[in-house]
Scaffold this motif. Structure first.
Motif, PDB file in Angstrom:
ATOM      1  N   THR A 214      -5.296 -11.916  14.920  1.00  0.00           N
ATOM      2  CA  THR A 214      -4.647 -10.606  14.984  1.00  0.00           C
ATOM      3  C   THR A 214      -4.039 -10.427  16.371  1.00  0.00           C
ATOM      4  OG1 THR A 214      -6.349  -9.740  13.497  1.00  0.00           O
ATOM      5  CG2 THR A 214      -4.972  -8.129  14.647  1.00  0.00           C
TER       6      THR A 214
ATOM      7  N   GLN B 284      -2.799  -5.005  18.646  1.00  0.00           N
ATOM      8  CA  GLN B 284      -3.411  -4.249  17.555  1.00  0.00           C
ATOM      9  C   GLN B 284      -4.919  -4.123  17.732  1.00  0.00           C
ATOM     10  OE1 GLN B 284      -2.262  -5.829  13.712  1.00  0.00           O
ATOM     11  NE2 GLN B 284      -0.172  -6.265  14.413  1.00  0.00           N
TER      12      GLN B 284
ATOM     13  N   GLN C  60      -7.560  -5.319   9.000  1.00  0.00           N
ATOM     14  CA  GLN C  60      -7.585  -3.977   8.421  1.00  0.00           C
ATOM     15  C   GLN C  60      -7.574  -3.972   6.900  1.00  0.00           C
ATOM     16  OE1 GLN C  60      -7.936  -1.083  10.563  1.00  0.00           O
ATOM     17  NE2 GLN C  60      -8.529  -2.933  11.687  1.00  0.00           N
TER      18      GLN C  60
END
Length: 558
Positions: A476, A480, A495
């Motif tokens: 990721t 973020q 997520q």
């Protein structure tokens, strides 16, 4: 294949040059090979299980699972670090993220897309000025050195306290004919192994950097409306003088004029037309507007009378090359001084034995693949030679998809050169260089990112970077992740609530075990085992290394 054993101690294993193979190559029951060849094709693991670092019984300590690695292929280790593992010498460990006091997230930099920041350029320019002119900058870099100290507490706390009591003969499997008979005992375990192997490609595939300058769809660009207000009496601009200009613009114009004059001199015999001059001017502008890369700073040609000479040599540390052996003592002395001055170790702590086990011994098998880097894969020391002596050493692993930084030590007398940051930038440039020969090799792994420790956040300044999700093991972008880490020191970055670990253990019976020098699936070993069940510890091991590695490497069972 890889051989890893996790007990309280390690016994140095004989180094073997083995070329990693795919799943078919791991099937000892299908290959006619002697006992040594069979051992080479598999990883041998002796898991120590969950351990607590720090004061005995202290709450909130550093929790990690660990194992000793007697030998390991580069592909095995690549897959392990993509599940949050790291090595310290031959000890391989993985923090238990939701239990440890300081969650340590694996971080990697996308080396091909890396852009130097202002602070990085300052370090590169400082080194360049020192080499070319002898200038010594007194400005101390605010960034931490790219070395390991906190993240290695786990390994150092229980990796070198005792030695493995497992004899080398126990770690050597018997002939494949014997293995075949054992394999046939478990005919019910007939699920095809192709389905497990599919999940490894995702972690190693190169990512493409998005163009940040792309305009947002549906939002046409509008020129800014400029309103000129009339100046107040006595305070307006003096119209008799030329308008003020920025010093930066003036320097650019002078540089372009100088460049144009040099190009005009080159073509003295054939005068350039006005159109050609405009073309050269525009071409010069386009070149000067491009941001400088790391290579522009480190591969610049130096004057003949430069007061210093810097040379970077890459030497294989395991198995040790002749160059490594020849420079071992000098390298060790740099390490000893570094530990005593920078980390305040007492003189009797950084011994040759500790240095060897910590930074020279490696479980990784050396491999030279036709489509790989010229230096091959495995463990190396990247030595920085200044005027004929070693001033710094970066310990690195060259793996199929990345260069993994293990440790850095340097001569404290040269701290003013910010060697931690400089070596990290050189290793990024080295990664890009290796990529030219090995296209899959395009990432630079920096170890662990520890957001809960402010002094360890500096690794996030090497952009673009990704953090590894501790639950689904997908990468990721760090941008973020940071907002999530501000709210909680342990976070799931993925997520997608429905996403799961694609490499999770699905069939415990297919875990490969070495028991009484015989390779067998865990389902067979379970039937043969006498005494209390060890299924819980095997389940923990398999869940941490994943289905693919658990079927390719061997778990030692006494």
């Amino acid at each position: 294949m890889a051989t890893a054993a996790a007990t309280a101690r390690t016994r140095p294993a004989t180094s073997r040059t083995v070329r990693p193979r795919g799943r078919a190559g791991c099937e000892g029951s299908r290959e006619r090979a002697g006992p040594r060849q069979c051992c080479r094709r598999r990883g041998l693991l002796e898991a120590t299980g969950l351990r607590l670092a720090g004061a005995a019984g202290a709450e909130g300590g550093l929790r990690a699972a660990g194992m000793w690695a007697h030998s390991m292929t580069v592909q095995d280790y690549q897959d392990l670090i993509d599940r949050g593992w790291r090595r310290s010498g031959k000890y391989v460990y993985k923090p238990i993220m939701n239990q440890t006091c300081c969650p340590q997230y694996t971080i990697r930099c996308q080396a091909l897309c890396f852009q130097t920041s202002k602070s990085h350029k300052k370090v590169l320019k400082k080194m360049l000025k020192f080499i070319s002119k002898g200038d010594i900058s007194k400005v101390v870099s605010e960034e931490e050195p790219m070395d390991s100290h906190i993240e290695d507490v786990v390994a150092c706390d229980f990796a070198y306290k005792s030695e493995s009591h497992v004899s080398q003969s126990e770690l050597t499997p018997l002939s494949v004919d014997h293995t075949e008979r054992v394999e046939n005992e478990d005919k019910d375990t007939g699920v095809t192994k192709e389905e497990v192997n599919v999940q490894k490609v995702e972690s190693g595939s190169p990512q493409i950097c998005a163009d940040k300058d792309t305009p947002v769809p549906g939002e046409p660009s509008r020129p800014a409306k400029i309103v000129h207000a009339p100046p107040k009496p006595g305070k307006g601009a003096d119209l008799s003088k030329p308008p003020c200009r920025k010093a930066k613009d003036i320097r650019k114009e002078r540089k372009l004029q100088k460049l144009l004059q040099n190009q005009m001199c080159t073509f003295e015999d054939s005068p350039l037309q006005a159109g050609d001059q405009i073309f050269l001017l525009q071409n010069s502008k386009s070149k000067t507007n491009q941001p400088k890369t790391i290579e522009d700073f480190i591969f610049v040609s130096l004057p003949d009378d430069a007061p210093h000479k810097l040379e970077v040599r890459v030497v294989r540390s395991s198995p040790p090359s002749s160059q490594f052996k020849a420079t071992f003592q000098e390298s060790y002395q740099v390490y000893k001084r570094y530990q005593m001055v920078i980390h305040q170790d007492p003189p009797d702590k950084p011994t040759i034995n500790q240095f060897t086990r910590f930074l020279c011994d490696s479980p990784l098998e050396a491999e030279n693949a036709p489509n790989g880097p010229e230096c091959g894969y495995g463990s190396f020391h990247q030595q920085y030679w200044l005027d004929g002596k070693i001033i710094a050493v970066g310990v690195i692993d060259i793996l199929p998809y990345c260069v993994s930084s293990v440790y850095l030590y340097y001569d404290p007398d040269y701290s003013f050169l910010s060697l931690g940051v400089y070596s990290a930038l050189r290793e990024i440039a080295f990664t890009r260089q290796l990529h030219e020969k090995a296209p899959d090799l395009c990432f630079y792994y920096m170890g662990f990112y520890i957001h809960s420790c402010p002094k360890m956040r500096y690794k996030g300044q090497y952009r673009p970077s990704d953090l590894l999700c501790p639950e689904t093991y997908v990468w990721t972008p760090i941008e973020q992740c940071l907002p999530l880490l501000e709210h909680s020191k342990y976070c799931r970055f993925n997520q997608d609530v429905k996403a799961v670990d694609e490499g999770r253990i699905k069939e415990l019976g297919r875990v490969r075990v070495l028991h009484k020098r015989t390779v067998m699936p865990y389902s067979v070993y379970k039937k043969r085992r006498k005494g209390p069940s060890d299924e819980a510890s095997v389940q923990q091991y398999a869940s941490l290394v994943g289905q693919t590695c658990s079927e390719r490497m061997l778990l030692f069972r006494s």
